[in-house]
Design a protein around this motif. Structure first.
Motif, PDB file in Angstrom:
ATOM      1  N   MET A 185       0.825  -1.199   0.000  1.00 38.77           N
ATOM      2  CA  MET A 185       0.000   0.000   0.000  1.00 38.77           C
ATOM      3  C   MET A 185       0.868   1.261   0.000  1.00 38.77           C
ATOM      4  SD  MET A 185      -3.146   0.040  -0.406  1.00 38.77           S
ATOM      5  CE  MET A 185      -4.745   0.624   0.038  1.00 38.77           C
ATOM      6  N   THR A 186       1.901   1.265   0.836  1.00 37.81           N
ATOM      7  CA  THR A 186       2.646   2.503   1.055  1.00 37.81           C
ATOM      8  C   THR A 186       3.340   3.037  -0.186  1.00 37.81           C
ATOM      9  OG1 THR A 186       4.436   1.143   1.870  1.00 37.81           O
ATOM     10  CG2 THR A 186       3.034   2.195   3.510  1.00 37.81           C
ATOM     11  N   SER A 187       4.428   2.365  -0.589  1.00 38.89           N
ATOM     12  CA  SER A 187       5.236   2.950  -1.646  1.00 38.89           C
ATOM     13  C   SER A 187       4.599   2.752  -3.013  1.00 38.89           C
ATOM     14  CB  SER A 187       6.639   2.374  -1.626  1.00 38.89           C
ATOM     15  OG  SER A 187       6.779   1.442  -0.609  1.00 38.89           O
ATOM     16  N   ALA A 188       3.676   1.769  -3.126  1.00 40.39           N
ATOM     17  CA  ALA A 188       3.025   1.562  -4.412  1.00 40.39           C
ATOM     18  C   ALA A 188       1.980   2.648  -4.664  1.00 40.39           C
ATOM     19  CB  ALA A 188       2.372   0.202  -4.452  1.00 40.39           C
ATOM     20  N   ASP A 189       1.572   3.316  -3.619  1.00 41.09           N
ATOM     21  CA  ASP A 189       0.564   4.352  -3.728  1.00 41.09           C
ATOM     22  C   ASP A 189       1.156   5.600  -4.387  1.00 41.09           C
ATOM     23  OD1 ASP A 189      -1.698   5.863  -1.276  1.00 41.09           O
ATOM     24  OD2 ASP A 189      -1.420   6.169  -3.414  1.00 41.09           O
ATOM     25  N   PRO A 190       0.633   5.994  -5.541  1.00 42.53           N
ATOM     26  CA  PRO A 190       1.218   7.138  -6.249  1.00 42.53           C
ATOM     27  C   PRO A 190       1.105   8.440  -5.466  1.00 42.53           C
ATOM     28  CG  PRO A 190      -0.779   6.360  -7.363  1.00 42.53           C
ATOM     29  CD  PRO A 190      -0.484   5.395  -6.273  1.00 42.53           C
ATOM     30  N   ASP A 191       0.101   8.520  -4.579  1.00 47.18           N
ATOM     31  CA  ASP A 191      -0.078   9.743  -3.805  1.00 47.18           C
ATOM     32  C   ASP A 191       0.685   9.712  -2.485  1.00 47.18           C
ATOM     33  OD1 ASP A 191      -3.440   9.536  -4.878  1.00 47.18           O
ATOM     34  OD2 ASP A 191      -1.891  10.834  -5.711  1.00 47.18           O
ATOM     35  N   GLY A 192       1.410   8.634  -2.273  1.00 43.29           N
ATOM     36  CA  GLY A 192       2.113   8.461  -1.007  1.00 43.29           C
ATOM     37  C   GLY A 192       3.098   9.586  -0.766  1.00 43.29           C
ATOM     38  N   VAL A 193       3.200  10.006   0.492  1.00 46.29           N
ATOM     39  CA  VAL A 193       4.091  11.113   0.815  1.00 46.29           C
ATOM     40  C   VAL A 193       5.452  10.605   1.286  1.00 46.29           C
ATOM     41  CG1 VAL A 193       2.488  12.978   1.267  1.00 46.29           C
ATOM     42  CG2 VAL A 193       2.861  11.230   3.002  1.00 46.29           C
ATOM     43  N   GLU A 194       5.569   9.266   1.418  1.00 42.35           N
ATOM     44  CA  GLU A 194       6.831   8.722   1.911  1.00 42.35           C
ATOM     45  C   GLU A 194       7.942   8.937   0.892  1.00 42.35           C
ATOM     46  OE1 GLU A 194       5.826   4.670   3.114  1.00 42.35           O
ATOM     47  OE2 GLU A 194       4.011   5.663   3.835  1.00 42.35           O
ATOM     48  N   SER A 195       9.150   8.869   1.400  1.00 44.20           N
ATOM     49  CA  SER A 195      10.286   9.083   0.507  1.00 44.20           C
ATOM     50  C   SER A 195      10.265   8.010  -0.583  1.00 44.20           C
ATOM     51  CB  SER A 195      11.588   9.011   1.291  1.00 44.20           C
ATOM     52  OG  SER A 195      11.714   7.726   1.871  1.00 44.20           O
ATOM     53  N   PRO A 196      10.508   8.420  -1.818  1.00 37.73           N
ATOM     54  CA  PRO A 196      10.406   7.466  -2.913  1.00 37.73           C
ATOM     55  C   PRO A 196      11.478   6.386  -2.795  1.00 37.73           C
ATOM     56  CG  PRO A 196      11.331   9.556  -3.672  1.00 37.73           C
ATOM     57  CD  PRO A 196      10.926   9.758  -2.256  1.00 37.73           C
ATOM     58  N   SER A 197      11.079   5.153  -3.093  1.00 38.81           N
ATOM     59  CA  SER A 197      12.042   4.064  -3.079  1.00 38.81           C
ATOM     60  C   SER A 197      12.869   4.151  -4.358  1.00 38.81           C
ATOM     61  CB  SER A 197      11.307   2.732  -3.037  1.00 38.81           C
ATOM     62  OG  SER A 197      10.578   2.638  -1.844  1.00 38.81           O
ATOM     63  N   PRO A 198      14.061   3.583  -4.319  1.00 38.44           N
ATOM     64  CA  PRO A 198      14.894   3.638  -5.522  1.00 38.44           C
ATOM     65  C   PRO A 198      14.207   2.965  -6.703  1.00 38.44           C
ATOM     66  CG  PRO A 198      15.787   2.120  -3.867  1.00 38.44           C
ATOM     67  CD  PRO A 198      14.713   2.897  -3.208  1.00 38.44           C
ATOM     68  N   GLU A 199      14.436   3.493  -7.865  1.00 37.19           N
ATOM     69  CA  GLU A 199      13.883   2.917  -9.095  1.00 37.19           C
ATOM     70  C   GLU A 199      14.380   1.486  -9.267  1.00 37.19           C
ATOM     71  OE1 GLU A 199      12.133   3.648 -12.362  1.00 37.19           O
ATOM     72  OE2 GLU A 199      11.020   4.405 -10.640  1.00 37.19           O
ATOM     73  N   PRO A 200      13.502   0.588  -9.713  1.00 37.47           N
ATOM     74  CA  PRO A 200      13.959  -0.772  -9.977  1.00 37.47           C
ATOM     75  C   PRO A 200      15.086  -0.788 -11.007  1.00 37.47           C
ATOM     76  CG  PRO A 200      11.565  -0.641 -10.075  1.00 37.47           C
ATOM     77  CD  PRO A 200      12.081   0.752  -9.954  1.00 37.47           C
ATOM     78  N   THR A 201      16.036  -1.681 -10.780  1.00 34.42           N
ATOM     79  CA  THR A 201      17.150  -1.794 -11.721  1.00 34.42           C
ATOM     80  C   THR A 201      17.312  -3.245 -12.154  1.00 34.42           C
ATOM     81  OG1 THR A 201      18.650  -2.115  -9.874  1.00 34.42           O
ATOM     82  CG2 THR A 201      18.438   0.132 -10.727  1.00 34.42           C
ATOM     83  N   GLY A 202      18.257  -3.466 -13.068  1.00 31.67           N
ATOM     84  CA  GLY A 202      18.593  -4.831 -13.472  1.00 31.67           C
ATOM     85  C   GLY A 202      17.701  -5.342 -14.583  1.00 31.67           C
ATOM     86  N   GLN A 203      17.877  -6.634 -14.887  1.00 34.26           N
ATOM     87  CA  GLN A 203      17.202  -7.212 -16.050  1.00 34.26           C
ATOM     88  C   GLN A 203      15.683  -7.266 -15.904  1.00 34.26           C
ATOM     89  OE1 GLN A 203      17.781 -11.397 -16.610  1.00 34.26           O
ATOM     90  NE2 GLN A 203      18.348 -11.802 -14.487  1.00 34.26           N
ATOM     91  N   HIS A 204      15.192  -7.244 -14.646  1.00 41.06           N
ATOM     92  CA  HIS A 204      13.750  -7.358 -14.449  1.00 41.06           C
ATOM     93  C   HIS A 204      13.122  -6.039 -14.006  1.00 41.06           C
ATOM     94  CE1 HIS A 204      13.846 -11.546 -15.283  1.00 41.06           C
ATOM     95  NE2 HIS A 204      14.655 -11.828 -14.286  1.00 41.06           N
ATOM     96  N   ALA A 205      13.801  -4.937 -14.266  1.00 33.08           N
ATOM     97  CA  ALA A 205      13.319  -3.632 -13.792  1.00 33.08           C
ATOM     98  C   ALA A 205      11.887  -3.349 -14.251  1.00 33.08           C
ATOM     99  CB  ALA A 205      14.260  -2.530 -14.272  1.00 33.08           C
ATOM    100  N   ALA A 206      11.604  -3.634 -15.523  1.00 31.39           N
ATOM    101  CA  ALA A 206      10.274  -3.344 -16.072  1.00 31.39           C
ATOM    102  C   ALA A 206       9.210  -4.181 -15.364  1.00 31.39           C
ATOM    103  CB  ALA A 206      10.253  -3.614 -17.570  1.00 31.39           C
ATOM    104  N   LEU A 207       9.555  -5.446 -15.128  1.00 27.51           N
ATOM    105  CA  LEU A 207       8.613  -6.353 -14.461  1.00 27.51           C
ATOM    106  C   LEU A 207       8.303  -5.854 -13.046  1.00 27.51           C
ATOM    107  CD1 LEU A 207       7.121  -9.074 -14.807  1.00 27.51           C
ATOM    108  CD2 LEU A 207       9.104 -10.190 -13.791  1.00 27.51           C
ATOM    109  N   ILE A 208       9.342  -5.448 -12.338  1.00 29.03           N
ATOM    110  CA  ILE A 208       9.153  -4.951 -10.968  1.00 29.03           C
ATOM    111  C   ILE A 208       8.307  -3.681 -10.985  1.00 29.03           C
ATOM    112  CG2 ILE A 208      10.342  -4.056  -8.924  1.00 29.03           C
ATOM    113  CD1 ILE A 208      12.751  -5.794  -9.788  1.00 29.03           C
ATOM    114  N   ARG A 209       8.599  -2.798 -11.934  1.00 23.61           N
ATOM    115  CA  ARG A 209       7.839  -1.552 -12.027  1.00 23.61           C
ATOM    116  C   ARG A 209       6.355  -1.870 -12.293  1.00 23.61           C
ATOM    117  NH1 ARG A 209      10.503   0.823 -16.159  1.00 23.61           N
ATOM    118  NH2 ARG A 209      12.409   0.905 -14.949  1.00 23.61           N
ATOM    119  N   ASP A 210       6.104  -2.818 -13.197  1.00 21.29           N
ATOM    120  CA  ASP A 210       4.722  -3.204 -13.508  1.00 21.29           C
ATOM    121  C   ASP A 210       4.018  -3.766 -12.276  1.00 21.29           C
ATOM    122  OD1 ASP A 210       4.908  -2.345 -16.063  1.00 21.29           O
ATOM    123  OD2 ASP A 210       5.021  -4.339 -16.994  1.00 21.29           O
ATOM    124  N   LEU A 211       4.733  -4.570 -11.525  1.00 18.61           N
ATOM    125  CA  LEU A 211       4.130  -5.134 -10.304  1.00 18.61           C
ATOM    126  C   LEU A 211       3.767  -4.008  -9.336  1.00 18.61           C
ATOM    127  CD1 LEU A 211       5.205  -8.209  -8.263  1.00 18.61           C
ATOM    128  CD2 LEU A 211       4.878  -6.052  -7.094  1.00 18.61           C
TER     129      LEU A 211
END
Lengths: 141, 372
Positions: free
Chosen positions: B1-27
């Motif tokens: 709920m927290t960091s996946a929430d686009p309106d969340g005010v928490e500090s942004p988590s680092p962008e997904p990296t590596g070969q599965h970055a797109a998959l993680i972002r989609d999840l």
């Protein structure tokens, strides 16, 4: 275990689905059991499922193979709905779609054009179906 | 709920990296297909799966996790279905992982629990996933807890892990949950005997399902009695009197030990097919979680769980490393042959394999020390 290991640690996952009104699932049970004995993981949908439910199950379970069993003759209306649903979730491309049951010859081409990989009628030897799955299951997932 | 929430005010988590970055972002963006695929990669131990789970970790920690176990036919799937329905009515999203056994011979499995998820068909906010045991030692609990992390990171509020209570493997799986719920059928004296052998210790909440059957109240009474006996481990040693006076004294003694307000396992009656008792059951789950939070046990539990997970991963990796070393030496079969021929003995072989590894580790430690 050997089948599983040959596939580099990957296990083939299948959803065997009964769609629509026909209440006869002996064939679906038999194929589920045969797939299980071939080392596949089989999810059986149960009877009387709507296309939406089948799509939901196929997407969530991330199956390699979706086997739809239809005896009622409703394949021309139900299968396209399932295909549309899979496409909506981006799951159509890498799902091997099979139809089992009673499909008249004149409908076979139509189903294949829709994206059904193969249609297995009554009396198909089990080994044939299993070999087809093993040979055609999407590799690059 | 927290960091996946686009309106969340928490500090942004680092962008997904590596070969599965797109998959993680989609999840993290809430795409069901990506969640399903990540769980598949976890199950298959596919290349890069560790990196995925590792990057998801930062997004986990907000879901509450309940484990449901019990003997086959106790009604677990039906109850889980009704639980999911009740959570949905409260506006919460649900993830379910149902574990079924697989064949030790072919690895194949029929995963049949999905059939009972009738109340939630067509509702994608109930994400139901079947998993098979795949016969791996200890691997199942790792895979299951990783799949729970994926559901948690996806933003599910409630996660239910359901498994047949058939063996240690399954017990390990439900222990990945914060609250463990054990289902019992009425009138099954043998089940209760089975409970005595171990599952009684893992349950936080006990459910006598099919409570409309004959013998339900007796089963409840038996359970209550056994759970009560469990409260004071000392009491089992004291084979003499079990009078109320003794109980009080022992309870006072245990309080002196600093064991403040222990959780008293609850017994709840349900008729899962009708949905009876489900509200009470959810209340009990919530009470247990509240207790976990208030007593600080939740943090303690998480630490224990992660410690066990670290150990499990290390053991798996060490075992794999040793397999490589063994292969270099001609494989374990060849070595066993030499032992049979009295050319060497098992202890000598192990020393031969482990010696260089030990030296290597010692050297690395020494290097690290100098660098500081």
């Amino acid at each position: 275990m050997s089948t599983q290991q040959e596939r580099d640690g990957r296990t083939i996952r299948c959803l065997i689905a009964k769609v629509g009104l026909d209440g006869h699932d002996r064939g679906a049970h038999v194929i589920a059991r045969a797939f299980r004995d071939a080392g596949f993981e089989v999810i059986y949908s149960g009877l009387h499922r709507a296309p939406d439910e089948i799509v939901q199950a196929a997407v969530q379970e991330d199956v390699d193979v979706l086997g739809i069993s239809i005896l009622s003759g409703a394949h021309n209306t139900l299968v396209p709905k399932i295909v549309d649903g899979l496409e909506e979730y981006g799951a159509f491309e890498d799902t091997l779609l099979l139809v089992g049951g009673i499909v008249p010859d004149e409908d076979r081409e139509k189903l294949k054009e829709l994206g059904v990989a193969e249609i297995f009628g009554p009396g198909t030897p089990m080994e044939e179906t299993i070999e087809f799955v093993e040979a055609n299951v999407p590799e690059d997932r | 709920m927290t960091s996946a929430d686009p309106d969340g005010v928490e500090s942004p988590s680092p962008e997904p990296t590596g070969q599965h970055a797109a998959l993680i972002r989609d999840l993290l963006d809430g795409r069901h297909r990506a969640l399903a695929r990540v769980i598949t990669k976890i199950e298959n131990r596919a290349p890069g799966y560790r990196e995925i789970v590792s990057q998801l970790h930062d997004h986990t920690g907000s879901a509450s996790v309940v484990g449901v176990t019990g003997s086959p036919g106790a009604g677990k799937s039906t109850l889980v279905d009704k639980l999911a329905e009740a959570y949905r009515d409260r506006g919460e999203t649900v993830g379910v992982i149902a574990v079924d056994p697989s064949s030790p011979y072919t690895g194949g499995a029929v995963l049949g629990d999905r059939i009972r998820m009738a109340s939630n068909v067509g509702d994608m906010d109930v994400f139901f996933r079947s998993m098979s045991a795949r016969g791996s030692l200890g691997g199942l609990s790792t895979a299951t807890s990783d799949a729970v992390k994926a559901l948690d990171a996806f933003g599910k509020d409630r996660i239910v892990v359901e498994t047949v209570g058939a063996g240690q493997n399954e017990v390990d799986v439900v222990k990945t949950a914060e609250t463990v719920c054990v289902l019992v059928q009425p009138g099954s004296g043998d089940d209760v005997q089975m409970l005595k052998a171990g599952i009684l210790e893992i349950g936080d909440v006990f459910v006598v399902n099919k409570a409309d059957m004959d013998g339900a109240s007796r089963t409840v009474a038996e359970l209550e009695e056994m759970l009560h006996m469990r409260e004071n481990p000392v009491k089992n040693l004291n084979t003499g009197h079990h009078g109320p006076v003794g109980d009080d004294r022992l309870e006072a003694a245990s309080l002196d030990d600093g064991d403040e307000a222990a959780w008293d396992p609850a017994v709840v009656e349900t008729v899962a097919t009708e949905g009876d008792g489900v509200t009470e059951l959810i209340e009990t789950f919530d009470e247990h979680r509240e207790w976990l939070v208030d007593s600080g046990k939740l943090d303690e539990q998480a630490r224990t769980r992660y410690a066990e997970e670290i150990r499990q991963l290390l053991r798996a990796d060490t075992a794999a490393l040793l397999e490589d070393v063994l292969a270099e030496r001609g494989g374990v079969d060849a070595l066993a042959g030499q032992v049979v021929d009295r050319e060497t003995d098992p202890y000598a072989v192990v020393e031969d394999v482990m010696g260089p590894l030990r030296d290597c580790v010692a050297e690395t430690d020494a290097d690290g020390g100098e660098a500081e």
